[in-house]
Enzyme design. Structure first.
Site, PDB file in Angstrom:
ATOM      1  N   ASP A  71      13.435 -50.675 -12.213  1.00 39.68           N
ATOM      2  CA  ASP A  71      13.271 -49.323 -11.688  1.00 39.68           C
ATOM      3  C   ASP A  71      14.586 -48.928 -11.014  1.00 39.68           C
ATOM      4  OD1 ASP A  71      12.703 -47.071 -10.136  1.00 39.68           O
ATOM      5  OD2 ASP A  71      10.613 -47.634  -9.876  1.00 39.68           O
ATOM      6  N   LYS A  74      12.688 -37.802  -8.406  1.00 39.93           N
ATOM      7  CA  LYS A  74      13.575 -38.100  -7.288  1.00 39.93           C
ATOM      8  C   LYS A  74      15.011 -37.646  -7.577  1.00 39.93           C
ATOM      9  CE  LYS A  74       9.867 -40.190  -5.606  1.00 39.93           C
ATOM     10  NZ  LYS A  74       8.935 -40.322  -6.733  1.00 39.93           N
ATOM     11  N   ARG A  99       3.767 -32.273 -28.617  1.00 34.01           N
ATOM     12  CA  ARG A  99       3.491 -33.607 -28.066  1.00 34.01           C
ATOM     13  C   ARG A  99       4.376 -34.650 -28.742  1.00 34.01           C
ATOM     14  NH1 ARG A  99       0.221 -37.375 -30.017  1.00 34.01           N
ATOM     15  NH2 ARG A  99      -1.086 -35.910 -31.168  1.00 34.01           N
ATOM     16  N   TYR A 118       7.748 -49.917  -4.728  1.00 34.40           N
ATOM     17  CA  TYR A 118       6.978 -48.719  -4.407  1.00 34.40           C
ATOM     18  C   TYR A 118       5.491 -49.067  -4.374  1.00 34.40           C
ATOM     19  CZ  TYR A 118       4.501 -44.350  -5.384  1.00 34.40           C
ATOM     20  OH  TYR A 118       3.619 -43.306  -5.358  1.00 34.40           O
TER      21      TYR A 118
END
Length: 390
Positions: free
Chosen positions: A182, A207, A56, A108
């Site tokens: 973004d 994406k 982690r 978005y």
């Protein structure tokens, strides 16, 4: 020697890294969730750079990926997370109750859903800006503004925002405020916001960065060490980290990002030009770069006909993969917005968003035209009310 250029950074991703003792050209995949300590002294020293302990916190595979993400966006540090929304959440972990944030108005739909949640539950105050009127932005910004959140080109109406101009306005009012961009649609191949005045860049790595419709991931890249330090603490504490296998897959995908984006662009340019000549298509929206094209049909019946009859393009959510995908934002990605808000932005029931893939562009065009029952070359009817959307 000068710093390597982007194409070289991507193609060489993982080669000559310091995490592999055997000189592997392709970065190995480390599945281990934990690592042995060579001595108690290392643990007592609490040196985060002395080795690995728990995945982690860090893994060799993810570290190589993050080094590449930082280099490709000209940042000082990067964080690979479990999804695009996890990337957005990590950035907003920097803010607190009462903070004032400006967002561009075309984003978005999941971003708006999350911002509404933050506003209702944590009283973070959001103000929308139309993304085109910089005089209006000047009026909205104040010394209390903590950040501005942008997508350019916007999703799904393809507005182009001048990042440098926005950063100048915001930083003049408050040098400590953050410009967050973004960069999912254009990727660093076509746009590097941190070199244009932005402070933080995010990607839905699901994406274009991954590009194969086979993994979920996100990325956050910081420009300055003081921002990175707080992001890293929150990144490790909340556990939004990307797992080793998806880190390896994403690193592998980045090697072809430049060539994929070139083909996405050339295909999209041809598709956009041809769709503008299809009689039942009112308006085509395209920024000129990248693979994202939106277009309006004249009727909802044509929308249904198109989506029910496609043979090459897939009616599916997401974008940026090698396969062409088409979505209906009003009923999918932006369905949680109010009807009034969607209409104001031009996200109507006849607006479609097309992610142009890497197929032969003529096959994409023929598939759409055939599904619509149309042919190319005829004149369009009169323009729609949304014909002036940029």
């Amino acid at each position: 020697m000068t710093e390597n250029r982007l194409d070289t950074i991507l193609a060489q991703a993982g080669n000559r890294n310091n995490h592999d003792q055997y000189g592997s050209v392709s970065t190995p995949l480390y599945f281990s969730s934990n690592f042995r300590h060579p001595s108690l002294e290392e643990v007592e020293a609490s040196d985060p750079h002395s080795g690995y302990s728990y995945s982690r916190l860090s893994t060799p595979t993810r570290d190589v990926l993050q080094d590449t993400l930082a280099k490709m966006e000209s940042g000082c540090a990067a964080y690979a997370v479990s999804s695009g929304m996890a990337a957005i959440q990590l950035v907003f972990s920097l803010f607190k109750t009462g903070d004032k944030i400006i967002t561009s108005d075309d984003l978005y739909g999941g971003s708006f859903r999350y911002f509404d949640y933050l506003e209702s539950h944590y009283n973070i105050q959001f103000t929308k800006w139309n993304g085109t009127d910089y005089d209006e932005l000047q009026q909205l910004v104040s010394p209390d503004t903590k950040a501005i959140w942008l997508e350019t080109p916007s999703n799904p109406t393809m507005k182009i925002i001048d990042i440098d101009k926005v950063a100048n306005i915001l930083h003049t009012a408050n040098p400590e405020s953050l410009v967050c961009v973004d960069n999912t649609f254009l990727t660093p191949v076509y746009q590097q916001p941190l070199t244009q005045g932005a402070d933080i860049v995010v990607h839905s790595a699901t994406k274009y960065l991954s590009g194969h419709n086979d993994l979920l991931g996100g990325a956050v890249i910081a420009k300055k060490p003081q921002i990175a330090e707080e992001l890293e603490f929150n990144f490790n504490t909340t556990g939004v980290t990307l797992d080793p296998f998806d880190s390896w897959l994403l690193l592998r995908s980045l090697k072809t990002l430049s060539v994929r984006m070139e083909r996405h662009t050339s295909n999209a340019q041809k598709v956009a030009a041809c769709l503008s000549n299809v009689p039942c298509i009112e308006k085509v929206l395209y920024s000129g770069q990248g693979g994202m094209v939106s277009f309006y049909l004249y009727s909802e019946d044509k929308v249904r006909q198109l989506l029910d009859n496609l043979k090459v393009v897939a009616f599916a959510e997401s974008l940026g993969g090698v396969e062409s995908l088409i979505t209906l934002p009003a009923k999918q990605t932006h369905a949680d917005m109010t009807e009034e808000a969607r209409q104001k932005l031009g996200i109507t029931s006849t607006l479609l968003r097309l992610s142009v893939g890497l197929e032969n562009p003529d096959d994409i065009i023929e598939d759409i035209v055939s599904a619509l029952g149309e042919s190319l070359g005829q004149e369009n009817p009169s323009p729609s009310p949304y014909a002036n959307i940029n």
